[in-house]
Design a protein around this motif. Structure first.
Motif, PDB file in Angstrom:
ATOM      1  N   ILE A 234      34.980  43.749  39.652  1.00 29.21           N
ATOM      2  CA  ILE A 234      36.409  43.685  39.953  1.00 29.21           C
ATOM      3  C   ILE A 234      36.515  43.137  41.360  1.00 29.21           C
ATOM      4  O   ILE A 234      36.157  43.808  42.327  1.00 29.21           O
ATOM      5  CB  ILE A 234      37.065  45.078  39.834  1.00 29.21           C
ATOM      6  CG1 ILE A 234      36.816  45.644  38.434  1.00 29.21           C
ATOM      7  CG2 ILE A 234      38.559  44.997  40.114  1.00 29.21           C
ATOM      8  CD1 ILE A 234      37.152  47.105  38.311  1.00 29.21           C
ATOM      9  N   GLY A 235      36.953  41.887  41.463  1.00 30.83           N
ATOM     10  CA  GLY A 235      36.792  41.188  42.724  1.00 30.83           C
ATOM     11  C   GLY A 235      35.301  41.079  43.003  1.00 30.83           C
ATOM     12  O   GLY A 235      34.531  40.617  42.161  1.00 30.83           O
ATOM     13  N   THR A 236      34.886  41.518  44.175  1.00 31.93           N
ATOM     14  CA  THR A 236      33.450  41.536  44.507  1.00 31.93           C
ATOM     15  C   THR A 236      32.863  42.939  44.403  1.00 31.93           C
ATOM     16  O   THR A 236      31.703  43.152  44.768  1.00 31.93           O
ATOM     17  CB  THR A 236      33.225  40.999  45.937  1.00 31.93           C
ATOM     18  OG1 THR A 236      33.982  41.809  46.859  1.00 31.93           O
ATOM     19  CG2 THR A 236      33.670  39.549  46.060  1.00 31.93           C
ATOM     20  N   GLU A 237      33.642  43.878  43.901  1.00 39.67           N
ATOM     21  CA  GLU A 237      33.190  45.266  43.798  1.00 39.67           C
ATOM     22  C   GLU A 237      32.665  45.579  42.387  1.00 39.67           C
ATOM     23  O   GLU A 237      32.971  44.896  41.423  1.00 39.67           O
ATOM     24  CB  GLU A 237      34.333  46.223  44.139  1.00 39.67           C
ATOM     25  CG  GLU A 237      34.938  46.020  45.525  1.00 39.67           C
ATOM     26  CD  GLU A 237      33.960  46.326  46.626  1.00 39.67           C
ATOM     27  OE1 GLU A 237      33.234  47.332  46.512  1.00 39.67           O
ATOM     28  OE2 GLU A 237      33.904  45.547  47.612  1.00 39.67           O
ATOM     29  N   TYR A 238      31.888  46.633  42.289  1.00 40.34           N
ATOM     30  CA  TYR A 238      31.395  47.166  41.017  1.00 40.34           C
ATOM     31  C   TYR A 238      30.664  46.109  40.169  1.00 40.34           C
ATOM     32  O   TYR A 238      31.000  45.878  39.017  1.00 40.34           O
ATOM     33  CB  TYR A 238      32.535  47.764  40.196  1.00 40.34           C
ATOM     34  CG  TYR A 238      33.340  48.791  40.916  1.00 40.34           C
ATOM     35  CD1 TYR A 238      32.816  50.059  41.175  1.00 40.34           C
ATOM     36  CD2 TYR A 238      34.630  48.513  41.352  1.00 40.34           C
ATOM     37  CE1 TYR A 238      33.565  51.018  41.848  1.00 40.34           C
ATOM     38  CE2 TYR A 238      35.390  49.459  42.035  1.00 40.34           C
ATOM     39  CZ  TYR A 238      34.853  50.708  42.277  1.00 40.34           C
ATOM     40  OH  TYR A 238      35.602  51.656  42.947  1.00 40.34           O
ATOM     41  N   PRO A 239      29.641  45.440  40.733  1.00 44.19           N
ATOM     42  CA  PRO A 239      28.940  44.409  39.956  1.00 44.19           C
ATOM     43  C   PRO A 239      28.366  44.957  38.656  1.00 44.19           C
ATOM     44  O   PRO A 239      27.672  45.980  38.666  1.00 44.19           O
ATOM     45  CB  PRO A 239      27.834  43.923  40.907  1.00 44.19           C
ATOM     46  CG  PRO A 239      27.699  45.012  41.936  1.00 44.19           C
ATOM     47  CD  PRO A 239      29.050  45.635  42.068  1.00 44.19           C
ATOM     48  N   PHE A 240      28.704  44.300  37.562  1.00 42.50           N
ATOM     49  CA  PHE A 240      28.255  44.631  36.207  1.00 42.50           C
ATOM     50  C   PHE A 240      28.741  46.011  35.730  1.00 42.50           C
ATOM     51  O   PHE A 240      28.362  46.444  34.652  1.00 42.50           O
ATOM     52  CB  PHE A 240      26.729  44.532  36.060  1.00 42.50           C
ATOM     53  CG  PHE A 240      26.229  43.128  36.152  1.00 42.50           C
ATOM     54  CD1 PHE A 240      26.500  42.204  35.157  1.00 42.50           C
ATOM     55  CD2 PHE A 240      25.492  42.706  37.253  1.00 42.50           C
ATOM     56  CE1 PHE A 240      26.053  40.895  35.244  1.00 42.50           C
ATOM     57  CE2 PHE A 240      25.033  41.402  37.342  1.00 42.50           C
ATOM     58  CZ  PHE A 240      25.322  40.496  36.338  1.00 42.50           C
ATOM     59  N   ARG A 241      29.588  46.684  36.487  1.00 43.57           N
ATOM     60  CA  ARG A 241      30.164  47.941  36.012  1.00 43.57           C
ATOM     61  C   ARG A 241      31.680  47.819  35.864  1.00 43.57           C
ATOM     62  O   ARG A 241      32.285  48.493  35.039  1.00 43.57           O
ATOM     63  CB  ARG A 241      29.844  49.104  36.956  1.00 43.57           C
ATOM     64  CG  ARG A 241      28.378  49.476  37.000  1.00 43.57           C
ATOM     65  CD  ARG A 241      27.793  49.783  35.636  1.00 43.57           C
ATOM     66  NE  ARG A 241      28.269  51.025  35.075  1.00 43.57           N
ATOM     67  CZ  ARG A 241      27.669  52.193  35.229  1.00 43.57           C
ATOM     68  NH1 ARG A 241      26.565  52.295  35.955  1.00 43.57           N
ATOM     69  NH2 ARG A 241      28.147  53.280  34.647  1.00 43.57           N
ATOM     70  N   GLY A 242      32.288  47.004  36.706  1.00 51.47           N
ATOM     71  CA  GLY A 242      33.709  46.750  36.567  1.00 51.47           C
ATOM     72  C   GLY A 242      33.960  45.645  35.563  1.00 51.47           C
ATOM     73  O   GLY A 242      33.165  44.719  35.421  1.00 51.47           O
ATOM     74  N   ILE A 243      35.079  45.742  34.828  1.00 57.00           N
ATOM     75  CA  ILE A 243      35.439  44.734  33.824  1.00 57.00           C
ATOM     76  C   ILE A 243      36.911  44.378  34.024  1.00 57.00           C
ATOM     77  O   ILE A 243      37.749  45.268  34.210  1.00 57.00           O
ATOM     78  CB  ILE A 243      35.262  45.262  32.388  1.00 57.00           C
ATOM     79  CG1 ILE A 243      33.855  45.841  32.183  1.00 57.00           C
ATOM     80  CG2 ILE A 243      35.513  44.156  31.367  1.00 57.00           C
ATOM     81  CD1 ILE A 243      33.727  46.631  30.889  1.00 57.00           C
ATOM     82  N   ALA A 244      37.205  43.105  33.995  1.00 55.99           N
ATOM     83  CA  ALA A 244      38.592  42.653  34.068  1.00 55.99           C
ATOM     84  C   ALA A 244      38.756  41.422  33.188  1.00 55.99           C
ATOM     85  O   ALA A 244      37.769  40.753  32.831  1.00 55.99           O
ATOM     86  CB  ALA A 244      38.987  42.341  35.510  1.00 55.99           C
ATOM     87  N   HIS A 245      40.013  41.124  32.830  1.00 51.97           N
ATOM     88  CA  HIS A 245      40.340  39.936  32.038  1.00 51.97           C
ATOM     89  C   HIS A 245      41.723  39.470  32.471  1.00 51.97           C
ATOM     90  O   HIS A 245      42.664  40.267  32.545  1.00 51.97           O
ATOM     91  CB  HIS A 245      40.329  40.261  30.538  1.00 51.97           C
ATOM     92  CG  HIS A 245      40.337  39.050  29.657  1.00 51.97           C
ATOM     93  ND1 HIS A 245      41.462  38.273  29.466  1.00 51.97           N
ATOM     94  CD2 HIS A 245      39.348  38.474  28.925  1.00 51.97           C
ATOM     95  CE1 HIS A 245      41.173  37.274  28.644  1.00 51.97           C
ATOM     96  NE2 HIS A 245      39.889  37.374  28.309  1.00 51.97           N
ATOM     97  N   HIS A 246      41.829  38.174  32.769  1.00 53.69           N
ATOM     98  CA  HIS A 246      43.081  37.663  33.352  1.00 53.69           C
ATOM     99  C   HIS A 246      44.260  37.765  32.394  1.00 53.69           C
ATOM    100  O   HIS A 246      45.424  37.785  32.816  1.00 53.69           O
ATOM    101  CB  HIS A 246      42.899  36.220  33.813  1.00 53.69           C
ATOM    102  CG  HIS A 246      42.855  35.230  32.693  1.00 53.69           C
ATOM    103  ND1 HIS A 246      43.989  34.693  32.128  1.00 53.69           N
ATOM    104  CD2 HIS A 246      41.807  34.693  32.019  1.00 53.69           C
ATOM    105  CE1 HIS A 246      43.648  33.861  31.161  1.00 53.69           C
ATOM    106  NE2 HIS A 246      42.326  33.851  31.075  1.00 53.69           N
ATOM    107  N   ALA A 247      43.994  37.873  31.093  1.00 53.97           N
ATOM    108  CA  ALA A 247      45.068  37.857  30.102  1.00 53.97           C
ATOM    109  C   ALA A 247      45.610  39.245  29.783  1.00 53.97           C
ATOM    110  O   ALA A 247      46.522  39.369  28.968  1.00 53.97           O
ATOM    111  CB  ALA A 247      44.584  37.183  28.817  1.00 53.97           C
ATOM    112  N   ILE A 248      45.064  40.271  30.401  1.00 54.46           N
ATOM    113  CA  ILE A 248      45.458  41.619  30.016  1.00 54.46           C
ATOM    114  C   ILE A 248      45.444  42.525  31.246  1.00 54.46           C
ATOM    115  O   ILE A 248      44.563  42.411  32.102  1.00 54.46           O
ATOM    116  CB  ILE A 248      44.508  42.158  28.913  1.00 54.46           C
ATOM    117  CG1 ILE A 248      44.986  43.499  28.367  1.00 54.46           C
ATOM    118  CG2 ILE A 248      43.093  42.250  29.392  1.00 54.46           C
ATOM    119  CD1 ILE A 248      44.203  43.963  27.138  1.00 54.46           C
TER     120      ILE A 248
END
Length: 373
Positions: A234-248
């Motif tokens: 998420i941004g540069t935080e939580y590598p490979f643990r954070g998940i985001a999607h621009h459409a939702i």
């Protein structure tokens, strides 16, 4: 001797194996061999670099990530009695360090140089196995072993498998038989141990694997963010643990992922500041029950969800280069073709049932190479 290593090649006190061997009696360290990201983690992912002198030690660093070959040459190995390999793996097939070990073994066996592997813990432990086995046609530097995506072995055990199993090493059988492999086993490690159980400090193995949490995340979301618009982090935080999607929105993504009821997992909403002063919101993938957790399931449900969220099926519209890169990482032609055909209606559960059955057989067979119980 020569040494194939990276920054995570340290002893329990945090002292680099480079320095340990430079000071060791009866040993003359004469060359270093570098993998992806370089000797000191100074190179970005997939960035090639040439041979060079190490300014800290004055030793030559032979790049095995130079854009031409990953294999040590006869000239680079000339005069060596042994090549010591000290690489920390993270337990997922597409991480290139075990491939570097395998290719180096081939070169050493062809040139009569002993291979000495300093074994290290599998951060995910030695009991978790999961995901698709690698189809033989997709073997590459991001998948030199035809094993499940989460393989459950240590680097030493993979080396032993490569030495013992016909066809793993790309050398004639006579060369494999003559090749000398010495594995220096760990003391005190057990298969049920995850990294936190070892009491050791985790040294980042690459820029986006800074800690044990990222090792777990790489297995969970690395494949799910390869194609399509999901991001790992998420941004540069939580590598490979954070998940985001621009459409939702994050809240909707959290709801959709929790609705999957994936065993041993839950998804929490997190927000981080963006460079423009705004806030980025995403979802954090948390493992709540390690025993129930299936390490790769999330990625494949993310692929299905991407087909639902995006205007066009990202797997059906992938270029030939993108598709082949994805397949080299993911491993299953059958699943990729099903994704292309069926998109959001792909039967993920049926594929996982098949993979679990195959993974169980693999795990039973692989026990003959276990060095630890």
């Amino acid at each position: 001797i020569g040494l194939l290593t990276h920054p995570a090649g340290v002893n329990r006190f945090g002292i680099s194996t480079i320095d340990v061997l430079r000071r060791a009696p009866n040993v003359k360290l004469v060359a270093l061999f570098g993998v992806e990201h370089g000797i000191y983690n100074e190179m970005p992912a997939e960035k090639t670099y040439p041979d060079h002198l190490d300014p800290r030690t004055g030793l030559m660093v032979f790049s095995l990530y130079n854009g031409v070959t990953h294999k040590p040459t006869k000239a680079q190995l000339k005069g060596l009695d042994a090549l010591v390999i000290d690489l920390q793996d993270i337990g997922s097939r597409s991480y290139t360090f075990v491939s570097a070990m395998k290719v180096a073994m081939e070169a050493c066996f062809e040139n009569g140089v002993e291979v000495v592997v300093l074994d290290r813990p599998n951060p995910l432990g030695g009991l978790k196995v999961g995901g698709p086995p690698l189809d033989k046609q997709w073997t590459s530097y991001v998948g030199e072993f035809c094993v499940p995506y989460v393989h459950g072995l240590t680097v030493g055990e993979l080396a032993l498998m490569a030495k013992e199993v016909r066809g793993v090493l790309d050398v004639p059988d006579a060369v494999r038989a003559r090749g000398k492999l010495t594995i220096i086993p760990m003391r005190g490690w057990r298969r049920a141990m995850r990294w936190p159980d070892t009491g050791l400090r985790f040294v980042p193995t690459s820029p986006f694997i800074p800690d044990f949490a990222a090792c777990v995340g790489y297995a969970m979301v690395g494949l799910g963010t390869y194609l399509g618009d999901f991001t790992s982090g998420i941004g540069t935080e939580y590598p490979f643990r954070g998940i985001a999607h621009h459409a939702i929105k994050g809240e909707v993504l959290q709801r959709d992922l929790n609705a999957l009821h994936l065993p041993g997992m839950k998804f929490s909403l997190v927000s981080v500041p963006a460079k423009n002063g705004q806030t980025i919101t995403g979802v954090y993938a948390e493992v709540t029950d390690w025993d129930a957790w299936q390490p790769t399931e999330l990625s494949f449900y993310m692929m299905k969800l991407a087909c639902q969220l995006e205007p066009r099926n990202p797997f059906a519209t992938a270029s030939k280069v993108q598709a082949e890169g994805f397949l080299r990482h993911m491993g299953s032609t059958a699943f990729f073709e099903a994704l292309r055909r069926s998109g959001a209606t792909v039967n993920v559960e049926a594929f996982f049932a098949d993979w679990r059955a195959r993974d169980k057989i693999y795990q039973e067979v692989s026990q003959r190479y276990w060095l630890y119980k």
